[in-house]
Every structure is written in structure tokens, then in C-alpha cells.
Motif scaffolding. Structure first.
Motif, PDB file in Angstrom:
ATOM      1  N   PHE A  94     -89.065 -72.737  13.413  1.00  0.00           N
ATOM      2  CA  PHE A  94     -87.718 -73.139  13.035  1.00  0.00           C
ATOM      3  C   PHE A  94     -86.714 -72.794  14.130  1.00  0.00           C
ATOM      4  O   PHE A  94     -86.752 -71.703  14.715  1.00  0.00           O
ATOM      5  CB  PHE A  94     -87.296 -72.456  11.731  1.00  0.00           C
ATOM      6  CG  PHE A  94     -88.112 -72.891  10.543  1.00  0.00           C
ATOM      7  CD1 PHE A  94     -88.417 -74.226  10.340  1.00  0.00           C
ATOM      8  CD2 PHE A  94     -88.574 -71.960   9.619  1.00  0.00           C
ATOM      9  CE1 PHE A  94     -89.172 -74.641   9.251  1.00  0.00           C
ATOM     10  CE2 PHE A  94     -89.313 -72.359   8.525  1.00  0.00           C
ATOM     11  CZ  PHE A  94     -89.616 -73.703   8.333  1.00  0.00           C
ATOM     12  N   ASN A 140     -82.909 -72.067  15.892  1.00  0.00           N
ATOM     13  CA  ASN A 140     -81.763 -71.232  15.532  1.00  0.00           C
ATOM     14  C   ASN A 140     -80.757 -72.023  14.708  1.00  0.00           C
ATOM     15  O   ASN A 140     -80.115 -71.480  13.804  1.00  0.00           O
ATOM     16  CB  ASN A 140     -81.093 -70.668  16.792  1.00  0.00           C
ATOM     17  CG  ASN A 140     -81.919 -69.581  17.449  1.00  0.00           C
ATOM     18  OD1 ASN A 140     -82.662 -68.864  16.775  1.00  0.00           O
ATOM     19  ND2 ASN A 140     -81.817 -69.455  18.755  1.00  0.00           N
ATOM     20  N   LYS A 171     -81.929 -72.092  11.142  1.00  0.00           N
ATOM     21  CA  LYS A 171     -81.751 -70.774  10.521  1.00  0.00           C
ATOM     22  C   LYS A 171     -80.286 -70.522  10.185  1.00  0.00           C
ATOM     23  O   LYS A 171     -79.967 -69.962   9.133  1.00  0.00           O
ATOM     24  CB  LYS A 171     -82.280 -69.685  11.457  1.00  0.00           C
ATOM     25  CG  LYS A 171     -83.797 -69.710  11.621  1.00  0.00           C
ATOM     26  CD  LYS A 171     -84.253 -68.676  12.642  1.00  0.00           C
ATOM     27  CE  LYS A 171     -85.761 -68.731  12.850  1.00  0.00           C
ATOM     28  NZ  LYS A 171     -86.214 -67.782  13.911  1.00  0.00           N
ATOM     29  N   GLN A 172     -79.377 -70.948  11.068  1.00  0.00           N
ATOM     30  CA  GLN A 172     -77.953 -70.801  10.794  1.00  0.00           C
ATOM     31  C   GLN A 172     -77.537 -71.638   9.587  1.00  0.00           C
ATOM     32  O   GLN A 172     -76.733 -71.204   8.758  1.00  0.00           O
ATOM     33  CB  GLN A 172     -77.132 -71.227  12.012  1.00  0.00           C
ATOM     34  CG  GLN A 172     -77.207 -70.263  13.188  1.00  0.00           C
ATOM     35  CD  GLN A 172     -76.382 -70.766  14.364  1.00  0.00           C
ATOM     36  OE1 GLN A 172     -75.166 -70.922  14.273  1.00  0.00           O
ATOM     37  NE2 GLN A 172     -77.057 -71.038  15.469  1.00  0.00           N
ATOM     38  N   GLN A 212     -78.713 -69.851   6.485  1.00  0.00           N
ATOM     39  CA  GLN A 212     -77.899 -68.661   6.249  1.00  0.00           C
ATOM     40  C   GLN A 212     -76.534 -69.006   5.664  1.00  0.00           C
ATOM     41  O   GLN A 212     -76.021 -68.314   4.779  1.00  0.00           O
ATOM     42  CB  GLN A 212     -77.726 -67.873   7.552  1.00  0.00           C
ATOM     43  CG  GLN A 212     -78.987 -67.179   8.015  1.00  0.00           C
ATOM     44  CD  GLN A 212     -78.859 -66.592   9.413  1.00  0.00           C
ATOM     45  OE1 GLN A 212     -77.849 -66.766  10.090  1.00  0.00           O
ATOM     46  NE2 GLN A 212     -79.891 -65.895   9.861  1.00  0.00           N
ATOM     47  N   LEU A 241     -87.750 -68.180   4.487  1.00  0.00           N
ATOM     48  CA  LEU A 241     -86.403 -68.018   5.060  1.00  0.00           C
ATOM     49  C   LEU A 241     -85.377 -67.787   3.963  1.00  0.00           C
ATOM     50  O   LEU A 241     -84.491 -66.942   4.087  1.00  0.00           O
ATOM     51  CB  LEU A 241     -86.006 -69.270   5.854  1.00  0.00           C
ATOM     52  CG  LEU A 241     -86.466 -69.419   7.293  1.00  0.00           C
ATOM     53  CD1 LEU A 241     -85.828 -70.670   7.907  1.00  0.00           C
ATOM     54  CD2 LEU A 241     -86.111 -68.205   8.135  1.00  0.00           C
ATOM     55  N   ASP A 253     -82.958 -64.433   3.258  1.00  0.00           N
ATOM     56  CA  ASP A 253     -81.504 -64.475   3.168  1.00  0.00           C
ATOM     57  C   ASP A 253     -81.006 -64.376   1.728  1.00  0.00           C
ATOM     58  O   ASP A 253     -79.816 -64.578   1.460  1.00  0.00           O
ATOM     59  CB  ASP A 253     -80.971 -65.775   3.792  1.00  0.00           C
ATOM     60  CG  ASP A 253     -81.148 -65.812   5.300  1.00  0.00           C
ATOM     61  OD1 ASP A 253     -81.120 -64.731   5.916  1.00  0.00           O
ATOM     62  OD2 ASP A 253     -81.319 -66.902   5.854  1.00  0.00           O
TER      63      ASP A 253
END
Length: 298
Positions: free
Chosen positions: A65, A67, A70-71, A74, A165, A169
Motif C-alpha cells: 500500500f 503512503n 494509508k493517508q 487514516q 490497516l 487505525d
């Protein structure tokens, strides 16, 4: 005591307020549109949401994955998938709904010679007896062949890794569909037709492996236009029942998303085939007035 309660309530309001003011991540645009990650904004949305195209089974080492992804996870309040994979009842439902209706058996769908070919394939290539799958819907039985097409021993679904993920989070996971609904989708395709597709795959395993390798290559390279071409190419066997398997479900999901995205920012992970084409999620959301932007996902 009352003062303490007031302080607690005030603190909770402040935390909630801070959460509402968190700015969305600034994610670079993918100019050529070749990406699996898309940002949905505009049309009176208070916060952007994200849609990501998944692949249901890959080599675990190939699932990486970015960045940017992932952002997006999140930032989002919730994660949606086709099914709520975090709910144990989903897996239980899978066991309940995987069998054909009305006591139908696999043997009922084949001539003795054709059934013997499939039985031999399961025994020789999969090291499994076919009897234990006798009542299973042929399409679901066909899914057992996919690991045989993989060049690795450790496999995983992209959805499974997205779920990890989300858990990291502390995001709640929800489903756009129930297992009962997905089972009904396969029940609406005649079992005889499913059975012939299963036999076709068994008889042409090496050819299907080539197709599967091509699908994986296209998916990993995120060439979204090529994904659309594959779904309209008869040799990949994906032109059958597109309304049942894709288009009707896409329209239903958009109806849900219109309400959901007004209430919170979400990250939705669905099969990549649902994104593409004039009746795919990207175009359907644009027709509803949303801005759907390609996000660089390297």
C-alpha cells in the motif's frame, strides 16, 4: 461532581470539534488516470471520501500500500467493503449460503463423463475430493481453483490487508452488501450455466492461468483502461451477466454512498472491475455531480 461532569462533556466536545477540523490529506493527482485510488468530493460534501479498487486474491508479497492510500485510510471516519469482513456472522453466512437451493447437487448438472473429469481434476491437481463440494454453487467451487493459478504459496485478498490497516487505525468496518445478497446474486445465474463455466475452466486450466496472470499484471500496474478492456473481452470470460455481477450492484452502491458520504468521510474498497466503464462507480458518481479525482498511488 457536577463540575467534573461538565469538564468531561466539554473535553469530549473539544475532541469532537478538533476531529471535525482535521484537514484532508493533500494527495497528488494521477494525470493519466491510471490509478486504483480515487478521491470523491464536491456536491455539498463536507469532507472528501475515497474509493479503491481491490483484487480478491493475490500473492501476499505483492500487496503493498502506498503512503497516499494509508493517508486516505487514516483520514477517513469509516471503511466500507463489499462485505463487512470484520463481522464473524459474515463468515458464518458464507457457510450458510454457499450451497445450491432445492437440494441441487453438482452431479445433477453434468453427464457422468463430465463429472468424472472434474472429479479427477480435483483429486489430481487440488488433492481434494469433490464429494465435499457436491452441494456448493459451481461459481463458488470455481473459486477454489484460483490458488492453483498463483505462483506462490502464501496468498491473501487485498481486502484482508485493508482490514488490517483499518484495525491499526481503529476504524470501524462496514459492508455495502450482506452475504445473503451476494448469495442471491449467484442464485440468479442458472446453476447449469455456472457448471459449464467450471468445466470450461478445468478443461482449459493453462489458458485460464495465462488470463489470470494478465489480470494480475494489469491490476498491479493500475492501468484502469486496460481493466475496462478486459471486462469487455470475451476471452477473459467476463462478459457474461454484467448487469447481475456489476452494473446493478454499482447503481445500488451509489445510492448508498450518496447518503453515507454526506454523513462522514469513508474509504471504500471494492473489486477493481466495479470502478471502470460508463456504468462503473467513477462515472456514476460523476453523473451524480461529484468530483472524482484520480490520486497518485505509487
Amino acid at each position: 461532581m457536577i463540575n467534573d461532569m461538565l469538564k468531561l462533556i466539554l473535553a469530549m466536545v473539544m475532541v469532537s470539534s478538533c476531529r471535525a477540523q482535521v484537514k484532508p490529506p493533500v494527495l497528488a493527482e494521477q494525470k493519466d488516470g491510471n490509478t486504483l485510488l480515487w478521491e470523491v468530493s464536491g456536491n455539498k460534501l463536507k469532507k472528501p471520501s475515497y474509493i479503491f479498487g481491490t483484487f480478491h486474491l493475490m500473492c501476499r508479497e505483492d500487496i503493498q500500500f502506498s503512503n497516499a492510500l494509508k493517508q486516505a485510510v487514516q483520514y477517513s471516519d469509516l471503511m466500507y467493503m463489499e462485505l463487512d469482513m470484520d463481522d464473524p456472522s459474515t463468515m458464518l453466512g458464507g457457510l450458510m449460503f454457499m450451497n445450491m437451493k432445492n437440494g441441487k447437487k453438482l452431479k445433477d448438472l453434468y453427464t457422468p463423463a463430465d463429472y468424472a473429469r472434474i472429479e479427477r481434476f480435483f483429486k489430481d491437481s487440488l488433492k481434494m475430493g469433490l464429494a465435499m463440494f457436491e452441494r456448493m454453487k459451481p461459481s463458488m467451487t470455481g473459486a477454489l481453483l484460483y490458488p492453483k493459478m498463483m505462483p506462490c504459496k502464501v496468498t491473501s485478498g487485498v481486502e484482508e490487508q485493508l482490514m488490517q490497516l483499518a484495525k491499526k487505525d481503529k476504524k470501524e468496518i462496514r459492508g455495502l452488501e450482506t452475504m445473503a445478497f451476494q448469495a442471491s446474486v449467484f442464485d440468479s445465474i442458472p446453476y447449469e450455466k455456472q457448471a459449464q463455466e467450471l468445466l470450461k475452466t478445468v478443461d482449459s486450466m493453462q489458458q485460464y492461468k495465462k488470463y489470470f496472470d494478465t489480470m494480475l499484471t494489469v491490476y498491479k500496474s493500475q492501468r484502469i483502461n486496460d481493466i475496462e478492456k478486459m471486462f469487455s473481452d470475451e476471452k477473459f470470460g467476463m462478459t457474461e451477466n454484467p448487469d447481475i455481477l456489476l452494473y446493478n450492484r454499482n447503481r445500488n452502491w451509489v445510492k448508498q454512498l450518496k447518503t453515507i458520504m454526506q454523513q462522514q468521510s469513508i474509504f471504500a474498497g471494492v473489486g477493481a472491475g466495479h470502478l471502470v466503464g460508463k456504468q462503473g462507480l467513477i462515472e456514476l458518481l460523476r453523473k451524480e455531480g461529484y468530483t472524482v479525482r484520480a490520486v497518485a498511488n505509487k
